[in-house]
Design an enzyme around this catalytic site. Structure first.
Site, PDB file in Angstrom:
ATOM      1  N   CYS A 195    -106.543  -9.179 -59.750  1.00 45.21           N
ATOM      2  CA  CYS A 195    -105.175  -8.653 -59.839  1.00 45.21           C
ATOM      3  C   CYS A 195    -104.340  -9.458 -58.858  1.00 45.21           C
ATOM      4  CB  CYS A 195    -105.150  -7.147 -59.566  1.00 45.21           C
ATOM      5  SG  CYS A 195    -105.776  -6.685 -57.937  1.00 45.21           S
ATOM      6  N   GLY A 196    -103.359  -8.873 -58.269  1.00 41.46           N
ATOM      7  CA  GLY A 196    -102.540  -9.597 -57.308  1.00 41.46           C
ATOM      8  C   GLY A 196    -103.231  -9.769 -55.969  1.00 41.46           C
TER       9      GLY A 196
END
Length: 98
Positions: free
Chosen positions: A51-52
């Site tokens: 994800c981030g």
């Protein structure tokens, strides 16, 4: 940090794995499998979640396991690390999947 995504990454928003009638509950195994199938994610073999920053990718891993596949790993550096490195391939947000 660069914008874009990792090659062959498939966006599967973690929020889709919460029960819309009870935001504190995860969806069941069948619904999790359908969310992945609808996103064209093959969760039958090894999977790497990202994800981030590596936090919400844990939800994806949990849902992959709930859907019946214990063969997954979480890339904890996620885009925060990948996007800053000069030696990693990147795809622009507008580019089609390779």
């Amino acid at each position: 940090m660069a914008s874009g995504h990792m090659p062959n990454a498939v966006n599967t928003p973690w929020a889709k794995f919460f029960d819309p009638t009870n935001n504190f509950a995860f969806v069941d195994a069948q619904t999790a499998a359908k969310v992945f199938a609808d996103a064209k994610v093959d969760v039958s073999g090894p999977v790497i979640t990202t994800c981030g920053s590596g936090v919400t990718a844990a939800i994806l891993g949990f849902m992959i396991e709930r859907a019946g596949n214990p063969d997954w790993k979480l890339y904890d550096g996620s885009w925060h690390e990948w996007g800053q490195r000069e030696d990693t391939p990147k795809r622009s947000a507008a580019a089609p999947k390779a």
